[in-house]
Design a protein around this motif. Structure first.
Motif, PDB file in Angstrom:
ATOM      1  N   ARG A 111      -2.197   5.792  -1.406  1.00  0.00           N
ATOM      2  CA  ARG A 111      -3.632   5.509  -1.448  1.00  0.00           C
ATOM      3  C   ARG A 111      -4.428   6.807  -1.345  1.00  0.00           C
ATOM      4  NH1 ARG A 111      -7.136   0.832  -2.203  1.00  0.00           N
ATOM      5  NH2 ARG A 111      -9.185   1.723  -1.798  1.00  0.00           N
ATOM      6  N   ALA A 112      -4.001   7.710  -0.483  1.00  0.00           N
ATOM      7  CA  ALA A 112      -4.688   8.988  -0.316  1.00  0.00           C
ATOM      8  C   ALA A 112      -4.592   9.844  -1.569  1.00  0.00           C
ATOM      9  CB  ALA A 112      -4.122   9.737   0.887  1.00  0.00           C
ATOM     10  N   GLN A 113      -3.535   9.618  -2.358  1.00  0.00           N
ATOM     11  CA  GLN A 113      -3.342  10.370  -3.601  1.00  0.00           C
ATOM     12  C   GLN A 113      -4.108   9.754  -4.774  1.00  0.00           C
ATOM     13  OE1 GLN A 113       0.923  10.366  -4.003  1.00  0.00           O
ATOM     14  NE2 GLN A 113       1.218  12.036  -2.538  1.00  0.00           N
ATOM     15  N   GLY A 114      -4.794   8.655  -4.519  1.00  0.00           N
ATOM     16  CA  GLY A 114      -5.598   8.046  -5.570  1.00  0.00           C
ATOM     17  C   GLY A 114      -5.010   6.803  -6.199  1.00  0.00           C
ATOM     18  N   VAL A 115      -3.810   6.397  -5.772  1.00  0.00           N
ATOM     19  CA  VAL A 115      -3.219   5.163  -6.283  1.00  0.00           C
ATOM     20  C   VAL A 115      -3.859   4.003  -5.516  1.00  0.00           C
ATOM     21  CG1 VAL A 115      -1.105   3.848  -6.674  1.00  0.00           C
ATOM     22  CG2 VAL A 115      -1.052   6.361  -6.744  1.00  0.00           C
ATOM     23  N   LYS A 116      -4.550   3.118  -6.200  1.00  0.00           N
ATOM     24  CA  LYS A 116      -5.344   2.080  -5.550  1.00  0.00           C
ATOM     25  C   LYS A 116      -4.493   0.896  -5.090  1.00  0.00           C
ATOM     26  CE  LYS A 116      -9.397   4.036  -5.955  1.00  0.00           C
ATOM     27  NZ  LYS A 116     -10.201   4.397  -4.766  1.00  0.00           N
ATOM     28  N   VAL A 117      -3.530   1.195  -4.209  1.00  0.00           N
ATOM     29  CA  VAL A 117      -2.729   0.120  -3.629  1.00  0.00           C
ATOM     30  C   VAL A 117      -3.397  -0.371  -2.350  1.00  0.00           C
ATOM     31  CG1 VAL A 117      -0.530   0.861  -4.607  1.00  0.00           C
ATOM     32  CG2 VAL A 117      -1.279   1.786  -2.398  1.00  0.00           C
ATOM     33  N   VAL A 118      -3.192  -1.648  -2.052  1.00  0.00           N
ATOM     34  CA  VAL A 118      -3.702  -2.225  -0.811  1.00  0.00           C
ATOM     35  C   VAL A 118      -2.574  -2.974  -0.112  1.00  0.00           C
ATOM     36  CG1 VAL A 118      -6.120  -2.413  -1.486  1.00  0.00           C
ATOM     37  CG2 VAL A 118      -4.536  -4.242  -2.094  1.00  0.00           C
ATOM     38  N   ASN A 119      -2.611  -2.932   1.201  1.00  0.00           N
ATOM     39  CA  ASN A 119      -1.656  -3.657   2.018  1.00  0.00           C
ATOM     40  C   ASN A 119      -2.225  -5.046   2.276  1.00  0.00           C
ATOM     41  OD1 ASN A 119      -0.487  -4.768   4.493  1.00  0.00           O
ATOM     42  ND2 ASN A 119       0.460  -2.783   4.813  1.00  0.00           N
ATOM     43  N   ILE A 120      -1.501  -6.089   1.846  1.00  0.00           N
ATOM     44  CA  ILE A 120      -2.011  -7.460   2.027  1.00  0.00           C
ATOM     45  C   ILE A 120      -1.237  -8.214   3.110  1.00  0.00           C
ATOM     46  CG2 ILE A 120      -3.011  -7.653  -0.270  1.00  0.00           C
ATOM     47  CD1 ILE A 120      -0.516  -9.158  -1.163  1.00  0.00           C
ATOM     48  N   ALA A 121      -0.199  -7.592   3.658  1.00  0.00           N
ATOM     49  CA  ALA A 121       0.526  -8.166   4.793  1.00  0.00           C
ATOM     50  C   ALA A 121       1.508  -7.131   5.317  1.00  0.00           C
ATOM     51  CB  ALA A 121       1.273  -9.441   4.396  1.00  0.00           C
ATOM     52  N   GLN A 122       1.429  -6.826   6.606  1.00  0.00           N
ATOM     53  CA  GLN A 122       2.372  -5.901   7.217  1.00  0.00           C
ATOM     54  C   GLN A 122       3.476  -6.727   7.865  1.00  0.00           C
ATOM     55  OE1 GLN A 122       2.490  -2.483   7.002  1.00  0.00           O
ATOM     56  NE2 GLN A 122       4.510  -2.872   7.902  1.00  0.00           N
ATOM     57  N   ILE A 123       4.598  -6.854   7.158  1.00  0.00           N
ATOM     58  CA  ILE A 123       5.673  -7.742   7.603  1.00  0.00           C
ATOM     59  C   ILE A 123       6.453  -7.137   8.776  1.00  0.00           C
ATOM     60  CG2 ILE A 123       7.761  -8.967   6.920  1.00  0.00           C
ATOM     61  CD1 ILE A 123       5.176 -10.051   5.672  1.00  0.00           C
ATOM     62  N   VAL A 124       6.934  -5.917   8.628  1.00  0.00           N
ATOM     63  CA  VAL A 124       7.703  -5.262   9.694  1.00  0.00           C
ATOM     64  C   VAL A 124       6.748  -4.584  10.672  1.00  0.00           C
ATOM     65  CG1 VAL A 124       9.331  -3.395  10.193  1.00  0.00           C
ATOM     66  CG2 VAL A 124       9.784  -4.964   8.295  1.00  0.00           C
TER      67      VAL A 124
END
Length: 345
Positions: A111-124
């Motif tokens: 995300r910091a590198q510009g890839v627009k990923v989002v976390n929608i559930a933190q399983i572990v």
């Protein structure tokens, strides 16, 4: 005596009744097929990629697929095969996969590198990363690592060990760690990196007793970096929030079912393992599934599965920044979207 004409009329009536019954059955079958087809047509086609080869680390997702949980939530899921040649961040960013699993550190870095990923559930919720040493080498406490050879994996896997070394003022010689533990087992390094659910058990499987080892769990030293979370592109979340909520809900159901029915879950995992020709066995996968339960639902953990705590996010993000792996810390509110709880509302 029954007359031939009566017999003929009766036979005709019987044939008509049979024909009518067959026609009615045909209409019923057509209706069922049409309904099933309509339901199938209403399923949203999505894909999912785990970050590694098939193993019990991803049992919940395989169970959710095989038990029909995804379909019940309106999704037609295609599970892709992860591994060294299929980085999750690239597959998700490039549109080859709708959803994928990544470590929190990896997600923040991308995300910091510009890839627009989002976390929608933190399983572990608890880090399984550890350092393992042989007591015969005189290592029992962190200070004993000073001056030793330590093998580390690359990139985000180094974040916690490097912070551990800084915290305890240790000067170690870092050696790149490969996919095997041969260097450690043969005495080429004093300390090796391991995941509790995987490499640590491999060491034990080579005939080393737990009493012969000293273990340093990063989470026990204030460096808990939650690992597998579910990610998608920000655009996917905006355009298809229902998909995201449904995928998270079905995946959590898959994990809960796997923990409640471990032998059935292992049957499913081993089918995926066999298809991928992964060199492992059921004993190792059973260990992995048991340990996954302990890091997804750690003892004393009172919060629902899927939640990313702000303090965990800030700790990992600041660690990445201090290590020089990212320049700016992405905003928590932009990075994490609670699709597990939003599904319940």
């Amino acid at each position: 005596m029954v007359k031939p004409a009566a017999i003929t009329r009766f036979a005709g009536i019987l044939r008509f009744a049979q024909s009518a019954a067959l026609a009615l059955l045909g209409l019923l079958l057509l209706g069922v097929c049409t309904l099933a087809g309509a339901q199938g047509a209403n399923l949203a086609p999505v894909s999912f990629i785990p970050q590694w080869f098939p193993q019990a680390q991803f049992a919940g997702y395989y169970v959710a697929y095989e038990k029909g949980f995804y379909r019940r939530h309106g999704l037609a899921v295609k599970i892709l095969r992860g591994g060294t040649t299929a980085p999750v961040s690239e597959a998700v960013a490039g549109g080859q996969a709708t959803f994928g699993t990544m470590f929190l550190a990896t997600g923040i870095e991308k995300r910091a590198q510009g890839v627009k990923v989002v976390n929608i559930a933190q399983i572990v919720q608890r880090s399984a990363l550890m350092l393992v040493a042989k007591k015969a080498g005189g290592i029992q406490h962190p200070a004993d690592l000073n001056g030793k050879k330590v093998s580390l994996w690359m990139a985000g896997f180094r974040l916690q060990p490097l912070a551990f070394f800084r915290k305890h003022h240790l000067n170690v010689t870092i050696v790149p760690q490969t996919a095997t533990l041969n260097l450690f087992l043969r005495g080429g390094v004093d300390v090796a990196s391991a995941m509790w659910y995987n490499e640590y058990h491999q060491i034990l499987s080579h005939g080393v007793n737990p009493e012969e080892l000293t273990t340093f769990f990063m989470a026990d030293y204030g460096m808990n970096s939650p690992e597998d979370g579910i990610y998608c592109l920000e655009d996917t979340l905006k355009r298809h929030p229902r998909w995201c909520r449904a995928f998270v809900a079905a995946s959590i159901e898959g994990w809960q079912y796997a923990f409640a029915h471990p032998e059935e879950a292992l049957d499913i995992v081993m089918r995926y393992v066999s298809e991928a020709k992964v060199a492992t066995d059921r004993v190792h996968q059973k260990w992995m599934l048991e340990k996954m339960k302990e890091i997804i639902e750690p003892p004393g953990w009172k919060r629902p599965v899927g939640m990313l705590q702000p303090e965990d996010y800030e700790r990992v993000a600041h660690g990445l920044q201090e290590a020089g792996l990212i320049r700016a810390i992405p905003a928590y509110a932009a990075f994490y979207h609670d699709c597990a709880r939003s599904h319940e509302n």
